[in-house]
Design a protein around this motif. Structure first.
Motif, PDB file in Angstrom:
ATOM      1  N   VAL A   1      70.920  31.617  66.171  1.00 51.87           N
ATOM      2  CA  VAL A   1      70.629  32.035  64.807  1.00 51.87           C
ATOM      3  C   VAL A   1      70.258  30.815  63.971  1.00 51.87           C
ATOM      4  CG1 VAL A   1      72.178  34.014  64.965  1.00 51.87           C
ATOM      5  CG2 VAL A   1      73.051  31.829  64.079  1.00 51.87           C
ATOM      6  N   SER A   2      69.948  31.068  62.718  1.00 52.35           N
ATOM      7  CA  SER A   2      69.663  29.984  61.783  1.00 52.35           C
ATOM      8  C   SER A   2      70.597  30.127  60.589  1.00 52.35           C
ATOM      9  CB  SER A   2      68.214  30.058  61.312  1.00 52.35           C
ATOM     10  OG  SER A   2      67.923  29.059  60.379  1.00 52.35           O
TER      11      SER A   2
ATOM     12  N   ASN B   1      66.190  28.227  66.317  1.00 49.80           N
ATOM     13  CA  ASN B   1      65.819  29.628  66.122  1.00 49.80           C
ATOM     14  C   ASN B   1      64.307  29.805  66.173  1.00 49.80           C
ATOM     15  OD1 ASN B   1      65.021  31.756  63.669  1.00 49.80           O
ATOM     16  ND2 ASN B   1      66.573  32.516  65.093  1.00 49.80           N
TER      17      ASN B   1
ATOM     18  N   SER C   1      71.678  27.012  63.166  1.00 48.64           N
ATOM     19  CA  SER C   1      72.080  27.102  64.561  1.00 48.64           C
ATOM     20  C   SER C   1      73.554  26.801  64.793  1.00 48.64           C
ATOM     21  CB  SER C   1      71.227  26.167  65.417  1.00 48.64           C
ATOM     22  OG  SER C   1      71.308  24.842  64.931  1.00 48.64           O
TER      23      SER C   1
END
Length: 450
Positions: free
Chosen positions: A284-285, A67, A287
């Motif tokens: 996203v985080s 991310n 991941s």
């Protein structure tokens, strides 16, 4: 000049220090001669120390790196990751040298006493405990996410947090790090397997029309917010003194540091690049949540063992710091006494319990982890190393004359302190602004909810 020379200057013997900074007459080594003791701490080889370092540091920290790469681009993210890995190796060298010069040091609190006196001992000791508990809470949250993913949210998140907390406590209970060293080896194997599954899952399920960029222009706030992932992915130095104190040969500690930083830097770079290239800017985080559900479940199912061991190591660290401070040079350290085991169990329970309560009762706990990392890890991993070098160069090397003669080392020491200061101030600013924005946008949840 050796450590003993400094003590002669101060009018003290090498065995005159305790963790409280008061004369004790005990051995200069933290645990002394253990030959006839029931509980022996100094059993770790450098290979197992490196394993425990990797298990603790290369944990869920790697899951935020793709991310970060999506925010600033491949090139800046790789440069930063490699630089911070090299910088972390340099500061590890300074920390290890300080430990070898001052074998009575068991924790950052002990080092703080040498550098700054009683106030330094309390601040750095308490900071270690706070950061260790926050890190334990982070691992517990990762474990809860893994269990929720595996069960399709089959239970309330609070129950998963409780289950994972109990398991973390049980793993943290052994009194010596040597007792959990083989679990550390399994933990490293699991986090590597988790990363491989994550990369394979991203590779076989690429996002169509994904956006992959070499560089992405950003303002300072957004850029630094992204780079906090790589910055704190190496934030494990606060445990090094405690780990080295339980080595058979502390002189080999640098081998463990080389192994840690080399492995972490290479693994971080490969994992973040592969996942980002196949998922793109939408990653996203953490991941793993960007993978298809089946792949995410497999990766989480493998990685959960690492989250467990890492969380236990953090709880163990918080408990060990206080335990050694309470009982250093007493029979409760090395013998199976009722008081010793009662206090040890209580300290481990308290560390995990506080982490659990923070995780379920503080809606902004994930942001508080960022603040604790900014305030403490920036100094433990980076800034304090500069003070370590300057102190020993001055007191063991011959005062201002030595600092002037070793001007390159002096310059690097000062720059290291300034780097720690910058990371601390900027990281704290970014974390506080995140909290303000989270409340303003209404995304902050409520405590004690599923």
């Amino acid at each position: 000049m050796h450590f003993e020379d400094q003590e002669k200057k101060a009018g003290l013997r090498p065995d005159d220090y305790s963790s409280q900074g008061a004369p004790t007459g005990g051995p200069v080594d933290v645990f002394g001669d253990e030959e006839d003791h029931d509980i022996q701490y100094k059993t770790l080889s450098w290979q197992f120390v490196s394993v425990l370092m990797i298990a603790e540091i290369v944990s869920n920290g790697m899951l935020s790196l793709p991310n970060a790469m999506a925010v600033v681009g491949i090139v800046p993210a790789l440069i930063l990751t490699i630089f911070l890995g090299s910088f972390g190796l340099f500061t590890a060298k300074l920390l290890i040298d300080f430990k070898l010069n001052h074998p009575e040091v068991h924790s950052m609190g002990d080092a703080g006493y040498i550098l700054f006196g009683p106030i330094g001992r309390e601040v750095l000791g308490m900071g270690t405990i706070i950061f260790a508990i926050c890190a334990c809470g982070s691992e517990i949250l990762s474990g809860q996410q893994a269990l929720s993913s595996l069960s399709n949210n089959g239970l309330c998140a609070i129950y998963f947090l409780l289950i994972f907390s109990i398991a973390t406590l049980l793993v943290a209970l052994p009194r010596t790090l040597g007792s959990v060293s083989w679990l550390g080896l399994a933990s490293v194997a699991l986090i590597v397997a988790c990363g491989l599954v994550g990369m394979i899952g991203a590779g076989v399920n690429p996002i169509p029309d994904r956006v992959v960029q070499a560089t992405v222009p950003q303002n300072f706030y957004t850029a630094f917010l992204a780079v906090t992932g790589p910055t704190f992915a190496y934030a494990g130095h606060f445990m090094f003194f405690i780990l080295i104190s339980e080595m058979r040969r502390p002189q080999d500690a640098m081998k463990a540091a080389w192994c840690l930083q080399g492995f972490a830097t290479v693994f971080y770079c490969i994992f973040s690049v592969v996942v980002y290239v196949y998922i793109g800017s939408t990653v996203v985080s953490p991941s793993l949540l960007s993978l298809p559900p089946v792949w995410a479940k497999v990766a989480f199912g493998i990685g959960i063992g690492n989250f467990l061991v890492a969380g236990a190591l953090y709880a163990h660290t918080a408990a060990k710091l206080l335990f050694v401070r309470f009982f250093r040079h007493s029979r409760h350290i090395h013998s199976h006494t009722i008081l010793g085991w009662s206090v040890w169990t209580t300290l481990c329970f308290a560390a995990v319990a506080i982490a659990f309560v923070l995780a379920i009762s503080v809606p902004i706990f994930s942001y508080l982890i960022g603040i604790s990392a900014s305030v403490f890890a920036s100094w433990y991993t980076y800034g304090l190393a500069g003070f370590f070098w300057l102190y020993d160069a001055y007191y063991l090397g011959g005062g201002m004359r030595a600092l002037r003669k070793k001007w390159i080392g002096t310059t690097l020491g000062v720059l290291t302190i300034l780097a720690g200061s910058f990371i601390c101030i900027a990281g704290t600013y970014v974390s506080i602004k995140l909290i303000v924005e989270a409340y303003a946008s209404g995304i902050v949840g409520k405590p004690f909810t599923c």
